[in-house]
Write a protein that holds these residues in place. Structure first.
Motif, PDB file in Angstrom:
ATOM      1  N   PHE A   1      23.916 -84.047 -17.430  1.00  8.30           N
ATOM      2  CA  PHE A   1      25.170 -84.801 -17.314  1.00  8.30           C
ATOM      3  C   PHE A   1      24.828 -86.147 -16.703  1.00  8.30           C
ATOM      4  O   PHE A   1      23.959 -86.236 -15.832  1.00  8.30           O
ATOM      5  CB  PHE A   1      26.153 -84.083 -16.383  1.00  8.30           C
ATOM      6  CG  PHE A   1      26.747 -82.829 -16.967  1.00  8.30           C
ATOM      7  CD1 PHE A   1      26.033 -81.645 -16.969  1.00  8.30           C
ATOM      8  CD2 PHE A   1      28.023 -82.826 -17.500  1.00  8.30           C
ATOM      9  CE1 PHE A   1      26.573 -80.474 -17.503  1.00  8.30           C
ATOM     10  CE2 PHE A   1      28.576 -81.673 -18.033  1.00  8.30           C
ATOM     11  CZ  PHE A   1      27.855 -80.497 -18.031  1.00  8.30           C
ATOM     12  N   SER A   2      25.530 -87.162 -17.160  1.00  8.32           N
ATOM     13  CA  SER A   2      25.252 -88.493 -16.619  1.00  8.32           C
ATOM     14  C   SER A   2      26.563 -89.164 -16.231  1.00  8.32           C
ATOM     15  O   SER A   2      27.474 -89.266 -17.064  1.00  8.32           O
ATOM     16  CB  SER A   2      24.526 -89.292 -17.708  1.00  8.32           C
ATOM     17  OG  SER A   2      24.332 -90.596 -17.287  1.00  8.32           O
TER      18      SER A   2
ATOM     19  N   VAL B   1      21.595 -79.458 -15.026  1.00  5.07           N
ATOM     20  CA  VAL B   1      22.407 -78.244 -14.915  1.00  5.07           C
ATOM     21  C   VAL B   1      21.810 -77.147 -15.803  1.00  5.07           C
ATOM     22  O   VAL B   1      21.363 -77.428 -16.915  1.00  5.07           O
ATOM     23  CB  VAL B   1      23.856 -78.570 -15.371  1.00  5.07           C
ATOM     24  CG1 VAL B   1      24.712 -77.314 -15.471  1.00  5.07           C
ATOM     25  CG2 VAL B   1      24.499 -79.578 -14.423  1.00  5.07           C
ATOM     26  N   GLY B   2      21.822 -75.918 -15.328  1.00  4.65           N
ATOM     27  CA  GLY B   2      21.329 -74.817 -16.169  1.00  4.65           C
ATOM     28  C   GLY B   2      21.621 -73.494 -15.504  1.00  4.65           C
ATOM     29  O   GLY B   2      22.127 -73.433 -14.378  1.00  4.65           O
ATOM     30  N   ASP B   3      21.308 -72.426 -16.203  1.00  5.79           N
ATOM     31  CA  ASP B   3      21.461 -71.101 -15.614  1.00  5.79           C
ATOM     32  C   ASP B   3      20.518 -70.157 -16.341  1.00  5.79           C
ATOM     33  O   ASP B   3      20.472 -70.170 -17.566  1.00  5.79           O
ATOM     34  CB  ASP B   3      22.902 -70.604 -15.767  1.00  5.79           C
ATOM     35  CG  ASP B   3      23.135 -69.375 -14.905  1.00  5.79           C
ATOM     36  OD1 ASP B   3      22.285 -69.078 -14.049  1.00  5.79           O
ATOM     37  OD2 ASP B   3      24.162 -68.712 -15.102  1.00  5.79           O
ATOM     38  N   SER B   4      19.755 -69.412 -15.595  1.00 11.17           N
ATOM     39  CA  SER B   4      18.832 -68.472 -16.224  1.00 11.17           C
ATOM     40  C   SER B   4      18.351 -67.483 -15.175  1.00 11.17           C
ATOM     41  O   SER B   4      18.252 -67.815 -13.989  1.00 11.17           O
ATOM     42  CB  SER B   4      17.639 -69.242 -16.791  1.00 11.17           C
ATOM     43  OG  SER B   4      16.603 -68.346 -17.097  1.00 11.17           O
ATOM     44  N   GLU B   5      18.045 -66.283 -15.634  1.00 10.42           N
ATOM     45  CA  GLU B   5      17.408 -65.311 -14.742  1.00 10.42           C
ATOM     46  C   GLU B   5      16.005 -65.806 -14.369  1.00 10.42           C
ATOM     47  O   GLU B   5      15.464 -65.424 -13.344  1.00 10.42           O
ATOM     48  CB  GLU B   5      17.289 -63.957 -15.450  1.00 10.42           C
ATOM     49  CG  GLU B   5      18.622 -63.224 -15.599  1.00 10.42           C
ATOM     50  CD  GLU B   5      19.303 -63.021 -14.260  1.00 10.42           C
ATOM     51  OE1 GLU B   5      18.648 -62.522 -13.335  1.00 10.42           O
ATOM     52  OE2 GLU B   5      20.497 -63.385 -14.135  1.00 10.42           O
TER      53      GLU B   5
ATOM     54  N   LEU C   1      21.251 -77.998 -10.543  1.00 11.49           N
ATOM     55  CA  LEU C   1      19.853 -77.827 -10.114  1.00 11.49           C
ATOM     56  C   LEU C   1      19.350 -79.019  -9.316  1.00 11.49           C
ATOM     57  O   LEU C   1      18.610 -78.865  -8.340  1.00 11.49           O
ATOM     58  CB  LEU C   1      18.961 -77.638 -11.350  1.00 11.49           C
ATOM     59  CG  LEU C   1      19.444 -76.584 -12.363  1.00 11.49           C
ATOM     60  CD1 LEU C   1      18.579 -76.624 -13.614  1.00 11.49           C
ATOM     61  CD2 LEU C   1      19.422 -75.202 -11.731  1.00 11.49           C
ATOM     62  N   TYR C   2      19.745 -80.215  -9.747  1.00 11.85           N
ATOM     63  CA  TYR C   2      19.101 -81.404  -9.170  1.00 11.85           C
ATOM     64  C   TYR C   2      19.928 -82.625  -9.602  1.00 11.85           C
ATOM     65  O   TYR C   2      20.545 -82.619 -10.665  1.00 11.85           O
ATOM     66  CB  TYR C   2      17.680 -81.503  -9.758  1.00 11.85           C
ATOM     67  CG  TYR C   2      16.708 -82.453  -9.069  1.00 11.85           C
ATOM     68  CD1 TYR C   2      16.927 -82.939  -7.791  1.00 11.85           C
ATOM     69  CD2 TYR C   2      15.540 -82.836  -9.733  1.00 11.85           C
ATOM     70  CE1 TYR C   2      16.007 -83.787  -7.195  1.00 11.85           C
ATOM     71  CE2 TYR C   2      14.607 -83.683  -9.133  1.00 11.85           C
ATOM     72  CZ  TYR C   2      14.849 -84.158  -7.867  1.00 11.85           C
ATOM     73  OH  TYR C   2      13.940 -85.000  -7.274  1.00 11.85           O
TER      74      TYR C   2
END
Ligand SMILES: Cc1cc2nc3c(=O)[nH]c(=O)nc-3n(C[C@H](O)[C@H](O)[C@H](O)COP(=O)(O)O)c2cc1C
Length: 422
Positions: A313-314, A362-366, A415-416
């Motif tokens: 995202f920006s 942005v993200g999502d993971s095991e 995430l950052y």
């Protein structure tokens, strides 16, 4: 959703309740092996020296009334530098075969072990194919960061580690070496054989060389524990979160897509040497071409064995020819000037709103370890791509997680963040 990430969110309350720093137990930032391990000069190994130096070497010193501290090719949250580098050389023309520790301060190596024929670090990998060249192990001594950041520190260790992988990618371009990364290997075996205990966390391995079909066994070595932080306070939340984060499954292999940097080696090298985190933006706008050049670098493929999706995202506030607003992957989601909002979201740090744009990864993971390492690696590309465009950049690891997620209207993890501009 990763429980650890959710447990370590910043909120207005958590930030204001603040931790006070224990200055009596401030950790060391350099790990030094004792003299019984041979000290090896890199003076005759210019290519390997440059590769390691440009990945994490000292590029500046700052003097303050009580002493001085060093800044490196890689940025690091709070300049705490939790990461260490170990290198295995095999059939390299410049450097004798062996497993070494790299000392950024002296730019020298310590020879830790000479593996027998048929043995080496490849033995810890899932595919134990021999690597003719270098295998680089990146670890993190987490107390260097948890001393200041408490349990949130594991996030910073992983992002810092990712930055080193990104720095290695650029260093490989400058030295005509190849480079790819492995996140799936026997961490417990490494921790035991290197004597790391659970204090030093093996994050990732970099492969810079040619993979051959010969199968390699792990080395028969049992190194003693060598202290790398002076003081140490154990944090079981971090250790357990690391164990969970590093059990990786159902991984998608990243594609190697050639070198991401298309500039000359000299230009890239001088950008690496000059790289610093910007401390204050002027508030002047940047051109669309420069912004796009940075933005494009993020999307290039990553040669990693566990490649997790990251959305970028920006929040654009000062780019000539691009309407201010919130974008995702170049698509405008909302128009408007959100500079003040972005500053607030980045824990009220002016850096968050005074630049040309603020990126949120942005993200999502095991596969949390692989996800965070990739976020750091992309962060390093953003720093260097900004430098190549004459722009400043700063990583921003401190943000109000849930409020950022609300603003971006995402259910995934933040995430950052990184801000760019002049
Ligand atoms: C993961 C990460 C998080 C960071 N977070 C912040 C931050 O929230 N605010 C800030 O001003 N700088 C932040 N920085 C920048 C560091 O303070 C900077 O890298 C460090 O002081 C070393 O300076 P240098 O990057 O100029 O070499 C961050 C850097 C990294 C790698």
């Amino acid at each position: 959703m990763n429980d650890y990430h959710l447990q370590t969110i910043h909120t207005r309350e958590s930030v204001r309740s603040g931790r006070s720093l224990d200055w009596q137990h401030q950790p060391e930032v350099f790990k030094c092996y004792p003299p019984k391990y041979d000290d090896v000069s890199l003076a005759g190994c210019l290519q390997i020296r440059d590769f390691l130096y440009l990945s994490c070497g000292i590029t500046a010193a700052k003097v303050y009334p009580g002493g001085r501290y060093f800044l490196r090719a890689n940025p690091s949250a709070g300049a705490l530098y939790p990461c260490e580098l170990y290198v295995q050389s095999r059939n390299e023309p410049e450097l004798a075969d062996g497993i070494y520790h790299f000392e950024p301060l002296t730019q020298r190596l310590r020879l830790l072990h000479v593996p027998e024929p048929g043995e080496g670090l490849e033995g810890y990998l899932r595919q134990q194919d021999m690597v003719d060249g270098l295998v680089v192990l990146v670890t993190a001594i987490y107390y260097r960061s948890s001393w200041k950041y408490g349990q949130r520190a594991l996030r910073y260790c992983l992002l810092d580690g990712g930055h080193i992988l990104g720095a290695m990618e650029a260093a490989a371009c400058c030295t005509d070496r190849s480079c790819s990364w492995v996140t799936r290997f026997d961490r417990q075996g490494l921790q035991r054989d290197f004597g790391f205990s659970t204090r030093e966390l093996p994050l990732a391995m970099g492969i810079s060389g040619r993979r051959c079909s010969d199968q390699i066994r792990r080395p028969r070595m049992e190194l003693e524990y060598v202290d790398g932080s002076g003081f140490f306070c154990r944090d079981s939340v971090i250790e357990q979160a690391f164990t969970r984060a590093s059990s990786l499954s159902d991984c998608r292999r990243g594609q190697y897509a050639g070198r991401p940097y298309s500039v000359t080696k000299t230009e890239l090298k001088s950008t690496i040497l000059r790289r610093r985190s910007i401390r204050e933006f002027s508030g002047r706008p940047v051109s669309l071409a420069r912004y796009r050049a940075v933005r494009d670098m993020i999307g290039r493929k990553v040669a990693i064995d566990c490649d997790e999706d990251i959305q970028v995202f920006s929040v654009v506030h000062r780019v000539v020819g691009l309407e201010s607003g919130l974008y995702v992957d170049d698509r405008c989601l909302r128009k408007g000037n959100f500079a003040a909002r972005a500053e607030y979201l980045c824990l009220e740090q002016p850096l968050g709103g005074d630049g040309a744009a603020t990126f949120f990864l942005v993200g999502d993971s095991e596969n949390y370890l692989a996800l965070m390492l990739k976020a750091g690696l992309l962060g390093q590309r953003i720093y260097l791509a900004s430098g190549l465009q004459g722009l400043g950049c700063s990583g921003i690891g401190a943000f109000y997680d849930l409020e950022v997620a609300n603003f971006l209207e995402t259910g995934n993890l933040i995430l950052y963040a990184l801000a760019i501009g002049i």
